[in-house]
Write a protein that holds these residues in place. Structure first.
Motif, PDB file in Angstrom:
ATOM      1  N   HIS A   1      41.302 -31.341   6.938  1.00 56.23           N
ATOM      2  CA  HIS A   1      42.467 -31.416   7.839  1.00 56.23           C
ATOM      3  C   HIS A   1      42.039 -32.413   8.909  1.00 56.23           C
ATOM      4  O   HIS A   1      41.139 -32.136   9.688  1.00 56.23           O
ATOM      5  CB  HIS A   1      42.787 -30.045   8.445  1.00 56.23           C
TER       6      HIS A   1
ATOM      7  N   SER B   1      46.538 -33.700  13.794  1.00 50.25           N
ATOM      8  CA  SER B   1      47.915 -33.237  13.912  1.00 50.25           C
ATOM      9  C   SER B   1      48.785 -34.343  14.512  1.00 50.25           C
ATOM     10  O   SER B   1      48.282 -35.240  15.174  1.00 50.25           O
ATOM     11  CB  SER B   1      47.903 -32.006  14.823  1.00 50.25           C
TER      12      SER B   1
ATOM     13  N   GLU C   1      48.812 -27.601   4.334  1.00 43.99           N
ATOM     14  CA  GLU C   1      48.820 -26.626   5.448  1.00 43.99           C
ATOM     15  C   GLU C   1      49.716 -27.100   6.595  1.00 43.99           C
ATOM     16  O   GLU C   1      49.252 -27.276   7.723  1.00 43.99           O
ATOM     17  CB  GLU C   1      47.384 -26.437   5.982  1.00 43.99           C
TER      18      GLU C   1
ATOM     19  N   TYR D   1      53.658 -24.830  18.577  1.00 45.95           N
ATOM     20  CA  TYR D   1      52.685 -24.914  19.671  1.00 45.95           C
ATOM     21  C   TYR D   1      53.378 -24.737  21.027  1.00 45.95           C
ATOM     22  O   TYR D   1      53.039 -25.395  22.006  1.00 45.95           O
ATOM     23  CB  TYR D   1      51.894 -26.237  19.597  1.00 45.95           C
TER      24      TYR D   1
ATOM     25  N   TYR E   1      48.468 -32.362  26.937  1.00 42.11           N
ATOM     26  CA  TYR E   1      48.343 -33.626  26.182  1.00 42.11           C
ATOM     27  C   TYR E   1      49.170 -34.746  26.779  1.00 42.11           C
ATOM     28  O   TYR E   1      49.332 -35.784  26.144  1.00 42.11           O
ATOM     29  CB  TYR E   1      48.823 -33.447  24.734  1.00 42.11           C
TER      30      TYR E   1
ATOM     31  N   ARG F   1      35.506 -27.100   3.699  1.00 42.56           N
ATOM     32  CA  ARG F   1      36.251 -28.055   4.519  1.00 42.56           C
ATOM     33  C   ARG F   1      35.329 -29.205   4.834  1.00 42.56           C
ATOM     34  O   ARG F   1      34.331 -29.029   5.532  1.00 42.56           O
ATOM     35  CB  ARG F   1      36.765 -27.413   5.808  1.00 42.56           C
TER      36      ARG F   1
ATOM     37  N   MET G   1      51.010 -21.068  22.426  1.00 41.33           N
ATOM     38  CA  MET G   1      50.036 -21.532  23.417  1.00 41.33           C
ATOM     39  C   MET G   1      50.376 -21.027  24.810  1.00 41.33           C
ATOM     40  O   MET G   1      49.799 -21.480  25.799  1.00 41.33           O
ATOM     41  CB  MET G   1      49.961 -23.065  23.410  1.00 41.33           C
TER      42      MET G   1
ATOM     43  N   ILE H   1      43.825 -33.682  19.372  1.00 42.20           N
ATOM     44  CA  ILE H   1      44.317 -33.081  18.127  1.00 42.20           C
ATOM     45  C   ILE H   1      43.883 -33.886  16.901  1.00 42.20           C
ATOM     46  O   ILE H   1      44.461 -33.807  15.837  1.00 42.20           O
ATOM     47  CB  ILE H   1      45.856 -32.851  18.157  1.00 42.20           C
TER      48      ILE H   1
ATOM     49  N   ARG I   1      52.204 -28.066  26.324  1.00 40.54           N
ATOM     50  CA  ARG I   1      51.979 -29.385  25.711  1.00 40.54           C
ATOM     51  C   ARG I   1      52.057 -30.554  26.708  1.00 40.54           C
ATOM     52  O   ARG I   1      51.180 -31.420  26.700  1.00 40.54           O
ATOM     53  CB  ARG I   1      52.937 -29.614  24.539  1.00 40.54           C
TER      54      ARG I   1
ATOM     55  N   ALA J   1      50.851 -23.264   8.505  1.00 39.23           N
ATOM     56  CA  ALA J   1      49.819 -23.053   9.538  1.00 39.23           C
ATOM     57  C   ALA J   1      50.356 -22.109  10.614  1.00 39.23           C
ATOM     58  O   ALA J   1      51.161 -22.502  11.467  1.00 39.23           O
ATOM     59  CB  ALA J   1      49.387 -24.387  10.151  1.00 39.23           C
TER      60      ALA J   1
ATOM     61  N   GLY K   1      49.378 -31.664   9.319  1.00 40.79           N
ATOM     62  CA  GLY K   1      49.250 -32.807  10.211  1.00 40.79           C
ATOM     63  C   GLY K   1      50.407 -33.770  10.275  1.00 40.79           C
ATOM     64  O   GLY K   1      50.426 -34.642  11.153  1.00 40.79           O
TER      65      GLY K   1
ATOM     66  N   LYS L   1      49.245 -20.859  13.289  1.00 39.24           N
ATOM     67  CA  LYS L   1      49.021 -21.137  14.718  1.00 39.24           C
ATOM     68  C   LYS L   1      50.173 -21.889  15.363  1.00 39.24           C
ATOM     69  O   LYS L   1      50.360 -21.821  16.560  1.00 39.24           O
ATOM     70  CB  LYS L   1      47.707 -21.891  14.927  1.00 39.24           C
TER      71      LYS L   1
ATOM     72  N   GLY M   1      52.218 -27.169   9.691  1.00 34.60           N
ATOM     73  CA  GLY M   1      52.639 -26.248  10.747  1.00 34.60           C
ATOM     74  C   GLY M   1      53.809 -26.860  11.503  1.00 34.60           C
ATOM     75  O   GLY M   1      54.972 -26.525  11.306  1.00 34.60           O
ATOM     76  N   ARG M   2      53.465 -27.848  12.331  1.00 31.78           N
ATOM     77  CA  ARG M   2      54.450 -28.486  13.215  1.00 31.78           C
ATOM     78  C   ARG M   2      55.692 -28.970  12.454  1.00 31.78           C
ATOM     79  O   ARG M   2      56.815 -28.797  12.931  1.00 31.78           O
ATOM     80  CB  ARG M   2      53.774 -29.683  13.888  1.00 31.78           C
TER      81      ARG M   2
ATOM     82  N   ASP N   1      48.156 -20.563   6.226  1.00 32.12           N
ATOM     83  CA  ASP N   1      46.852 -21.021   6.686  1.00 32.12           C
ATOM     84  C   ASP N   1      46.577 -20.273   7.981  1.00 32.12           C
ATOM     85  O   ASP N   1      47.358 -20.374   8.930  1.00 32.12           O
ATOM     86  CB  ASP N   1      46.894 -22.539   6.939  1.00 32.12           C
TER      87      ASP N   1
END
Ligand code: LLP
Length: 418
Positions: free
Chosen positions: A200, A203, A274, A372, A317, A150, A376, A163, A313, A59, A240, A61, A276-277, A80
């Motif tokens: 999806h 996350s 997919e 992220y 969040y 999706r 971001m 998220i 972050r 991912a 995720g 992003k 990412g983190r 992704d």
């Protein structure tokens, strides 16, 4: 997941490089990524998926620096993406467009055109309007657009509400109860080729049960579609999987795959993921320098040179991120601090109530900042965005120069006086 910082004597080290050497050479604040940790995190996915037919689409992003993408592309990763900007980055980094899945809730016709032109693996379509627009756009260029729908499986990912993406009240995907009908429509469209299904659900998941629930929902749909003559080639379970920021217990990939195995046994569809983190978070840190230490009432503040515009972050969040000294210096006394930035917002904090043995001028590092983090970041308060480096053994590569004041105002113009 592979953590990127170890301790050697009084030094903190990323691969073979002391963190102090990074700031000496490239200044502060600065993001640093370990090439080895990124690679190993990706290879963990490959190993966990083993002989099952699979495609791991990182991912973009979560960390879109082109050197990060290049590292993953070299290992055979797919990607992704959620915008043409991300697509162009993947292409610049040498990524294979035939391994790109395109997510996103409102792709424009221009974006679709570009993705069709380079020949991506599939569009993860998130609405009926998007499906119609894609059919029309593909018709204009006499192409067949590969589509995976999706679906929104209405599964609670039990993560932070911002998220969480797989609940009915979230904007993402097509209601799973409508999906069968939408597939029937897609199958009738002249310029659409139905290839897969996707979801999806959110996350930073720390429990695999929601993934298993989602997969069960997807498989019921896949089988119903097969009975009606629509045979899908792949099943995409999204990203995720969480990482440890504080004391979370994260299920290993092996546990995740073992839980999926009974559901997927005997199935021939390619499994797409997919992540990412879980690939980039623990591979990166944000280095920052203490500028001012001050006391307001009972509170100690360590005001550092990184802020919410560099790492959003915690402010967005209320995320907990670990923070430590980049060098261990003997004669310091420990105290409790709020580590805050210089931005003019009370929400501008990186960490609250942390025990630290620090003084002005010290360097700190925020752990698990590789995902992220920079992606971001913004120029809020007219702060140039920070440098990014990639550590590879003894080497430190600058992979994004610190922005200058010229960069800050690029594209802006004074109005001409009459
Ligand atoms: N696929 C899709 C369609 C996504 O929307 C996302 C993330 C991923 C994959 C990757 O998920 P991951 O493996 O990284 O969890 N800014 C937030 C996270 C937002 C996630 C958005 N979507 C944060 O800092 O926690």
């Amino acid at each position: 997941m592979h953590s990127s910082v170890t301790t050697q004597g009084n030094q903190r080290i990323m691969e073979d490089v002391p963190l102090s050497a990074i700031v000496q050479q490239f200044g502060s604040p600065c993001y640093a990524y370990s090439k080895k940790a990124i690679s190993e995190n990706f290879l963990d996915y490959q190993r966990a998926l083993g002989s099952r037919d699979h495609l791991i689409c990182y991912a973009v992003k979560s960390n879109s620096n082109i050197a990060v993408l290049q590292t993953l592309a070299k290992l055979g990763a797919g990607f992704d993406i959620v915008s043409v900007g991300e697509l162009e980055r993947v292409l610049m980094a040498g990524g294979d467009p035939t391994k790109v899945v395109y997510s996103g809730v409102a792709k424009t016709a221009d974006e679709m055109r570009r993705a069709l032109e380079v020949g991506i693996h599939c569009f993860n379509v998130e609405s009926e309007s998007e499906l119609r627009l894609l059919n029309k756009t593909a018709a204009e260029t006499h192409q067949l657009a590969p589509v995976s729908i999706r679906v929104n499986p209405d599964v609670d990912a039990k993560t932070h509400p911002y998220i969480s993406t797989g609940l009915k009240e979230n904007k993402f995907g097509i209601d799973i109860n409508r999906a069968f009908e939408v597939y029937q429509q897609a199958a009738q469209m002249d310029n659409i080729s139905v290839v897969g299904v996707d979801c999806h659900i959110g996350s930073q998941l720390t429990d695999i049960t929601p993934f298993i629930d989602a997969m069960q929902h997807l498989l019921l749909l896949v089988d119903r579609l097969a009975d009606s003559g629509i045979k899908l080639k792949h099943i995409d379970i999204g990203g995720g999987l969480g990482v440890r920021y504080q004391n979370e217990t994260i299920p290993s990939l092996a546990i995740y795959m073992d839980a999926l195995e009974p559901l997927l046994k005997g199935r021939i569809e390619t499994l797409v993921m997919e992540p990412g983190r879980s690939i980039t978070a623990n591979a990166g840190i944000l280095l920052t320098q203490v500028q001012v230490i001050k006391k307001n009432g009972d509170k100690n503040f360590a005001i550092v040179d990184a802020a919410m515009n560099d790492m959003l972050r915690p402010a967005l969040y209320d995320a907990w991120m670990d923070i430590n000294s980049a060098e261990i210096i003997a004669d310091r006394t420990e105290d409790s601090y709020d580590v805050v930035g210089p931005v003019c917002e009370t929400g501008d904090f990186l960490a609250k109530d942390r025990m630290l043995a620090i003084t002005e001028g010290d360097y700190l590092y925020l752990s698990s900042a590789g995902a992220y983090g920079f992606t971001m970041s913004s120029n809020y308060n007219s702060r140039p965005r920070v440098a990014e480096v990639m550590v590879d053994g003894h080497q430190i590569h600058l992979v994004r120069a610190r922005e200058t004041i010229e960069d800050l105002v690029r594209g802006e113009q004074l109005i001409k006086e009459q």
